[in-house]
Design a protein around this motif. Structure first.
Motif, short mmCIF file in Angstrom:
data_model
loop_
_atom_site.label_atom_id
_atom_site.label_comp_id
_atom_site.label_asym_id
_atom_site.label_seq_id
_atom_site.Cartn_x
_atom_site.Cartn_y
_atom_site.Cartn_z
N ASP A 376 0.82 -1.21 0.00
CA ASP A 376 0.00 0.00 0.00
C ASP A 376 0.86 1.26 0.00
OD1 ASP A 376 -2.88 -0.74 0.11
OD2 ASP A 376 -2.23 -1.87 1.85
N THR A 402 -7.72 1.29 3.11
CA THR A 402 -8.62 0.46 2.31
C THR A 402 -8.48 -1.02 2.62
OG1 THR A 402 -6.98 0.35 0.52
CG2 THR A 402 -8.62 2.11 0.40
N THR A 403 -7.59 -1.37 3.54
CA THR A 403 -7.34 -2.78 3.88
C THR A 403 -7.70 -3.03 5.34
OG1 THR A 403 -5.44 -2.78 2.38
CG2 THR A 403 -5.61 -4.61 3.94
N ALA A 431 -13.22 -3.58 -1.08
CA ALA A 431 -12.07 -2.68 -0.98
C ALA A 431 -11.77 -1.99 -2.31
CB ALA A 431 -10.85 -3.46 -0.50
N SER A 432 -12.08 -2.63 -3.42
CA SER A 432 -11.77 -2.06 -4.73
C SER A 432 -12.60 -0.81 -5.04
CB SER A 432 -11.96 -3.10 -5.83
OG SER A 432 -13.33 -3.47 -5.95
N TYR A 434 -12.74 1.73 -3.14
CA TYR A 434 -12.15 2.86 -2.43
C TYR A 434 -10.71 3.08 -2.86
CZ TYR A 434 -16.25 1.83 0.35
OH TYR A 434 -17.54 1.58 0.74
N ARG A 435 -10.27 4.30 -2.73
CA ARG A 435 -8.88 4.61 -3.06
C ARG A 435 -8.27 5.42 -1.94
NH1 ARG A 435 -6.12 8.50 -7.65
NH2 ARG A 435 -3.98 7.87 -7.18
N SER A 436 -7.02 5.12 -1.63
CA SER A 436 -6.26 5.87 -0.64
C SER A 436 -5.09 6.57 -1.32
CB SER A 436 -5.75 4.92 0.45
OG SER A 436 -4.95 5.62 1.38
N VAL A 454 -8.58 9.12 1.89
CA VAL A 454 -9.33 7.98 1.37
C VAL A 454 -10.71 8.47 0.94
CG1 VAL A 454 -10.28 7.27 3.62
CG2 VAL A 454 -9.98 5.57 1.79
N ARG A 456 -14.38 7.13 -1.69
CA ARG A 456 -15.02 6.15 -2.56
C ARG A 456 -14.88 6.63 -4.00
NH1 ARG A 456 -19.80 2.07 -1.80
NH2 ARG A 456 -20.31 1.67 -4.00
N PHE A 484 -7.52 1.22 8.64
CA PHE A 484 -8.88 0.98 8.19
C PHE A 484 -9.89 1.27 9.30
CE2 PHE A 484 -12.62 -1.63 7.28
CZ PHE A 484 -12.86 -1.26 5.96
N LEU A 489 -16.77 4.16 6.69
CA LEU A 489 -17.44 3.87 5.42
C LEU A 489 -18.76 4.63 5.28
CD1 LEU A 489 -16.84 0.00 5.22
CD2 LEU A 489 -15.57 1.81 4.05
#
Length: 701
Positions: A376, A402-403, A431-432, A434-436, A454, A456, A484, A489
């Motif tokens: 990451d 995201t993990t 998890a896919s 979302y992006r950090s 982070v 969505r 995380f 979320l």
């Protein structure tokens, strides 16, 4: 993906006018350094927490908050259900081996508290219940247990119990062979216990009931009155904290002496029933160190001639003299040595460079090294649960924004790693989606501030339209690593961008990053946070009219400073258990923990520090201007930041601010600094904060 406002109910009551509590004023004069301050709300302090007028005012504040937020009740319930719905009801921690057993805890159903268990194998085939906290907590509004301590023969369990949330624990002893409790109960302690190796006595720390400072180490022999306990060590310097622990080989009891800028260690022979404490090295102002024992060597993590720390060692026969210390891991410029674990055959050490953690394994026989690899961009990585000295397994925890949290056992001999568990997130989490990111933001003085982000992916456009939730702390060197959160979320799925500003006052970029954000450089902490906000807006990460800031405790002080210094940047702010009356508190040594904080904030008894602290103190710098919408929370029994600090702050803000933006104060009448106890009850606090922000967005439509 949810629309930002779609879950917010509106009805005819939303515009109803509610009357906020108005506090009386009783001028209280405080004079020092030829300067006079008048505090109209000093009367709100009641150390007994029983004054009927104060209790009535706090209850009125709660009623006002409930009334103003009543139209969001359905939203709060929706949020609470979301937060709770992502949590696995039947779950357990990863077992940790210590001695003959693997120790873990389990939660089930709607129980608020865990059950502590142990077994002779990792799989738990012969599980034994040690403590059921649900039973113990059943008659209390608040309940907390300190860490469990097992005697060397593994038959006795000692733990501390706090039913008030003042972090003063009563130690209790349970016989694990019979399930019965011993008559011994030790009151007024820090909750920490270290057993003598004859299983007949243990060491504990007594706390001052007024300052809450743990300062005396006693030895208690089972079956004897607490009044007969033997004083082994007494800390006479009120700027030091005292704590205890035990060496991995069980041969020594450690007494840790810690202040912000100086630390030291004493030790006790755990095999000697009449042992006295021996100093490892005389204290030196500015010298920090901690120790671990391996055979006939002590390993020393220290800042001796090393700003970012180094690891050294010394023979057990040569303690007391730094001239005998030998380098194991030399000081490295730009890389801070944060932690290490020593085993019979391996040394594992954790460093941080450019804000990112790396862990290295060294074979003590061959001196060959290997570095653990993770992918990451920004993450949390640390060592935990490594209680055995003769092992080739290393326990690790890993997470990113995201993990979900992942637990590994790493094989020190062959470099392989096994995933023991990854936290499960119930519902439709993927998890896919979302992006950090990790970016560097320029501060006004040219320094670059790390920021973890982070969001969505399908909710985010880098065009300055998303709401932005910015979190910060920036004190005590504490690092808020990007990790995380299933709770988060609920914001990301409503289009929020979540940002952690790794501002000065933390050690994200090493010890100099901390030193440049405390005492006479504290203003850098506030400047960094404000500059991050401005930059994130300029870069299109957040809409300029949809910025929300959050911080707690010392991070609450941060919130108080930024709304005085740059209130126009923020739509809403949440300040949890905020340390906002810094000058008055730091001048009063009777307030818990004050004297330990001088090296962090400065001692205002000295004019230079007084003037500087007064220049940014949130309470003292309230002025007649427009403030953002503000949600303030506290606990009546808070032991770290006393309830009357936010209470006074809210009262003064109400009197002085020039706009009608919401100012809400929520007080948990049963809790303290950490908020409500229990894994689900605390989610109501998150739901309230999120609803507060989401509702403000809805009103912009």
């Amino acid at each position: 993906m949810n629309d930002t406002t779609s879950a917010t109910p509106h009805d005819d009551n939303i515009n109803q006018t509610f009357i906020a509590p108005v506090a009386k004023k009783i001028p209280h004069e405080m004079r020092i350094h030829n300067d006079t301050r008048i505090d109209d709300y000093y009367w709100m302090r009641d150390d007994s927490r029983t004054d009927p007028e104060i209790i009535a005012h706090l209850n009125a504040e709660n009623s006002y908050t409930d009334a103003v937020m009543a139209h969001t009740k359905a939203l709060q319930q929706t949020l609470f259900d979301e937060l709770k719905g992502r949590i696995v009801k039947d779950d357990n921690t990863v077992p940790v081996k210590q001695g003959s057993y693997y120790y873990s805890s389990e939660v089930s159903g709607d129980n608020e508290y865990p059950i502590s268990v142990r077994a002779t194998d990792f799989a738990g085939t012969d599980k034994q219940v040690l403590l059921d906290l649900n039973q113990l907590a059943s008659e209390h509004d608040y309940y907390d247990v300190s860490s469990l301590s097992i005697s060397l023969n593994e038959n006795l369990l000692a733990y501390g119990e706090d039913t008030v949330s003042r972090r003063i624990y009563t130690i209790k002893i349970k016989d694990l062979t019979t399930g019965q409790y011993l008559a011994d109960e030790i009151t007024g302690t820090s909750g920490s216990v270290a057993w003598q190796n004859d299983n007949q006595a243990f060491y504990y720390i007594h706390k001052d009931p007024q300052t809450l400072l743990g300062y005396q180490v006693y030895r208690h022999r089972l079956g004897t009155p607490q009044a007969d306990d033997q004083l082994i060590f007494e800390e006479t310097d009120p700027t030091f904290y005292t704590s205890i622990g035990k060496s991995k080989d069980n041969s020594l009891i450690y007494i840790w002496h810690s202040s912000t800028e100086t630390s030291a260690v004493s030790f006790i022979d755990a095999n000697d029933a009449n042992a006295q404490a021996i100093s490892f090295l005389d204290r030196e102002v500015g010298l920090e160190y901690s120790i671990s024992k391996l055979d006939n060597w002590f390993y020393i993590l220290t800042n001796y001639k090393a700003v970012n720390f180094r690891l050294m060692k010394v023979a057990t026969t040569d303690i007391g003299n730094k001239d005998h210390w030998q380098d194991v891991i030399p000081a490295q410029e730009g890389a801070m040595l944060e932690d290490y674990e020593i085993f019979n055959d391996y040394l594992v050490y954790q460093q941080r460079e450019n804000g990112l953690t790396r862990i290295t394994v060294r074979d003590l026989h061959t001196q060959q090294q290997q570095q653990l690899q993770f992918n990451d961009e920004a993450f949390t990585l640390y060592l935990y649960g490594n209680k055995e000295i003769d092992t080739d397994k290393l326990r690790l925890y890993y997470s990113s924004m995201t993990t979900p949290g992942t637990h590994y056992d790493f094989n020190l001999s062959d470099g392989s790693k096994v995933v023991l568990k990854q936290a499960q997130v119930l519902g439709d989490f993927d998890a896919s989606n979302y992006r950090s990111e990790r970016i560097m933001v320029p501060a006004r003085d040219g320094k670059s501030v790390p920021v973890s982000l982070v969001y969505r992916k399908d909710c985010f456009k880098k065009d300055g339209t998303n709401p932005l939730y910015q979190y910060g702390y920036g004190s005590y060197g504490a690092i808020i690593d990007p990790s995380f959160s299933s709770t988060r979320l609920s914001l990301l799925d409503r289009g929020f961008v979540y940002a952690i500003a790794h501002i000065r006052g933390s050690e994200m970029l090493g010890r100099p990053w901390y030193d440049d954000g405390k005492k006479l450089t504290k203003q850098n902490t506030f400047n960094d946070f404000i500059d991050v906000t401005r930059s994130l807006v300029e870069q299109g990460y957040g809409a300029k009219d949809k910025i929300f800031a959050v911080g707690g405790s010392a991070g609450g002080l941060l919130m108080g400073a930024i709304i005085n210094q740059a209130p126009e940047l923020y739509c809403g702010v949440a300040a949890h258990v905020p340390f906002v009356d810094i000058v008055t508190t730091m001048l009063d040594e009777s307030i818990p923990l004050t004297t330990n904080e001088y090296d962090e904030w400065g001692n205002p008894n000295h004019k230079e520090y007084y003037d500087y602290m007064l220049s940014y103190s949130p309470y003292d710098n309230i002025t007649a201007h427009n403030y953002p919408h503000l949600l303030v929370t506290t606990g009546l029994h808070d032991s770290q930041v006393q309830y009357f600090e936010p209470m006074k702050w809210v009262a003064k803000l109400r009197d002085v601010k020039t706009n009608d933006n919401r100012l809400l104060f929520k007080v948990d009448m049963e809790a303290g600094h950490g908020g409500a106890s229990g894994r689900f009850k605390a989610l109501h606090e998150d739901a309230l904060e999120y609803a507060f922000f989401i509702d403000l967005l809805a009103e912009q439509k």
